[in-house]
Design an enzyme around this catalytic site. Structure first.
Site, short mmCIF file in Angstrom:
data_model
loop_
_atom_site.label_atom_id
_atom_site.label_comp_id
_atom_site.label_asym_id
_atom_site.label_seq_id
_atom_site.Cartn_x
_atom_site.Cartn_y
_atom_site.Cartn_z
N LYS A 13 0.79 -1.26 0.00
CA LYS A 13 0.01 0.05 0.12
C LYS A 13 0.81 1.59 -0.05
CE LYS A 13 -0.99 -0.09 4.98
NZ LYS A 13 -0.07 -0.88 5.28
N ARG A 88 -5.86 2.83 11.44
CA ARG A 88 -5.42 1.55 11.61
C ARG A 88 -6.44 0.79 12.83
NH1 ARG A 88 0.38 1.55 9.97
NH2 ARG A 88 1.02 -0.51 9.52
N ARG A 127 12.19 -7.36 1.62
CA ARG A 127 11.84 -5.83 1.86
C ARG A 127 13.28 -5.13 2.44
NH1 ARG A 127 6.22 -3.03 3.37
NH2 ARG A 127 6.84 -2.68 5.24
N ARG A 160 14.26 -3.87 8.06
CA ARG A 160 13.97 -2.98 9.01
C ARG A 160 13.50 -3.95 10.41
NH1 ARG A 160 9.51 0.65 6.81
NH2 ARG A 160 8.21 -0.50 7.76
N ARG A 171 2.52 -8.51 13.66
CA ARG A 171 1.93 -7.35 12.96
C ARG A 171 0.49 -7.87 12.16
NH1 ARG A 171 6.31 -4.21 9.57
NH2 ARG A 171 4.79 -2.78 9.07
#
Ligand code: AMP
Length: 213
Positions: A13, A88, A127, A160, A171
Site C-alpha cells: 500500500k 489502523r 523488503r 527493518r 503485525r
C-alpha cells in the site's frame, strides 16, 4: 481527492500510495514514515513510538490521532491527500471522520490492497529500507541499482527491525484483529474499493486508478 490506503503490512500500500500521490498531485501521508522520522531525530514521540513499533504493536491512538489531524489541516492538504497506514483502528477512523465533519468534509475513497497472509510473509523478508531517507525496496520486485545501497541517498539499505519474520507475524495478527474491521466500516460508508494486491505493481496501480474514475 481524499484517499485512505488499507491493507496488511507488506501488501504494497505504501508503494501504491506514493504513485497515487504523484498522479493526483496530493500529499502522501504515512504515519509509519512520520514515526520513523521522529525515531531518527530522537524526539519524545519517536522514543515512545519505537517501544511499540519494535514489538510489532500499534502505537497508541492518543499518540497517533492528533498528529494526523494536524497534518491534514495543513495548507497542502486543501485539495486532498492519501493516507497510508492511518487509520489502523476503528477509533482512529471515527476520530478522522469527526475531524473532517467539523469542516463539512468526508473521505472519498478507501482502497483495500488485498494480499493473502502467506504472500505477505514472503514479501516482507525481501523488503529493504533506507534508514536515512526512508526509501523502500524489495530484493526481487524493486531492487536497488547497486546491491544494498539506496538509489536516492547512497546509504545502506537494511531489513527493518519491524520487518523481521517474528515481528511480521505479530503485525499480521494485529492487522487482522484491529485493522481489518475497517474494511467493513468503509464498505458501510459506500467508499470501499478493493484491488487484488498479488498482481504486479503496475497492474495494481492501473486497477486502483480505474476504480477511482
Ligand atoms: P507502517 O510503515 O505503516 O507499516 O508502520 C510501521 C509501524 O508504525 C506499525 O507497525 C505501527 O507500530 C506504527 N504505526 C504506523 N501507523 C500507525 C497507526 N495509524 N496507528 C498505530 N500505529 C501505527
Amino acid at each position: 481527492m481524499k484517499i485512505i490506503m488499507l491493507g496488511a503490512p507488506g501488501a504494497g500500500k505504501g508503494t501504491q500510495a506514493k504513485q497515487i500521490a504523484e498522479k493526483y498531485g496530493i500529499p502522501h501521508i504515512s504515519t509509519g514514515d512520520i514515526f520513523r522520522a521522529n525515531i531518527k531525530n530522537n524526539t519524545e514521540l519517536g522514543r515512545k513510538a519505537k517501544e511499540f513499533m519494535d514489538q510489532g504493536l500499534l502505537v497508541p491512538d492518543e499518540l497517533t490521532c492528533d498528529l494526523v489531524m494536524d497534518r491534514i489541516a495543513e495548507d497542502d492538504c486543501k485539495n486532498g491527500f492519501v493516507l497510508d497506514g492511518f487509520p489502523r483502528t476503528i477509533p482512529q477512523a471515527e476520530a478522522l471522520d469527526a475531524a473532517l465533519a467539523k469542516t463539512g468534509q468526508k473521505m472519498d475513497f478507501a482502497i483495500d490492497v488485498d494480499v493473502a497472509d502467506e504472500n505477505i510473509v514472503n514479501r516482507m523478508g525481501g523488503r529493504r529500507a533506507c534508514l536515512n531517507c526512508g526509501a523502500t525496496y524489495h530484493i526481487v520486485s524493486i531492487p536497488t541499482k547497486q546491491e544494498g545501497i539506496c538509489d536516492k541517498c547512497g546509504n545502506p539499505v537494511v531489513l527493518r527491525d519491524d520487518d523481521k519474520p517474528e515481528t511480521v507475524q505479530r503485525r499480521l495478527t494485529v492487522y487482522h484483529e484491529q485493522t481489518q474491521p475497517l474494511i467493513a466500516y468503509y464498505k458501510k460508508q459506500g467508499i470501499l474499493k478493493s484491488v487484488d494486491g498479488s498482481q504486479p505493481m503496475e497492474k495494481v496501480f492501473s486497477n486502483i486508478v480505474a476504480s477511482l474514475a
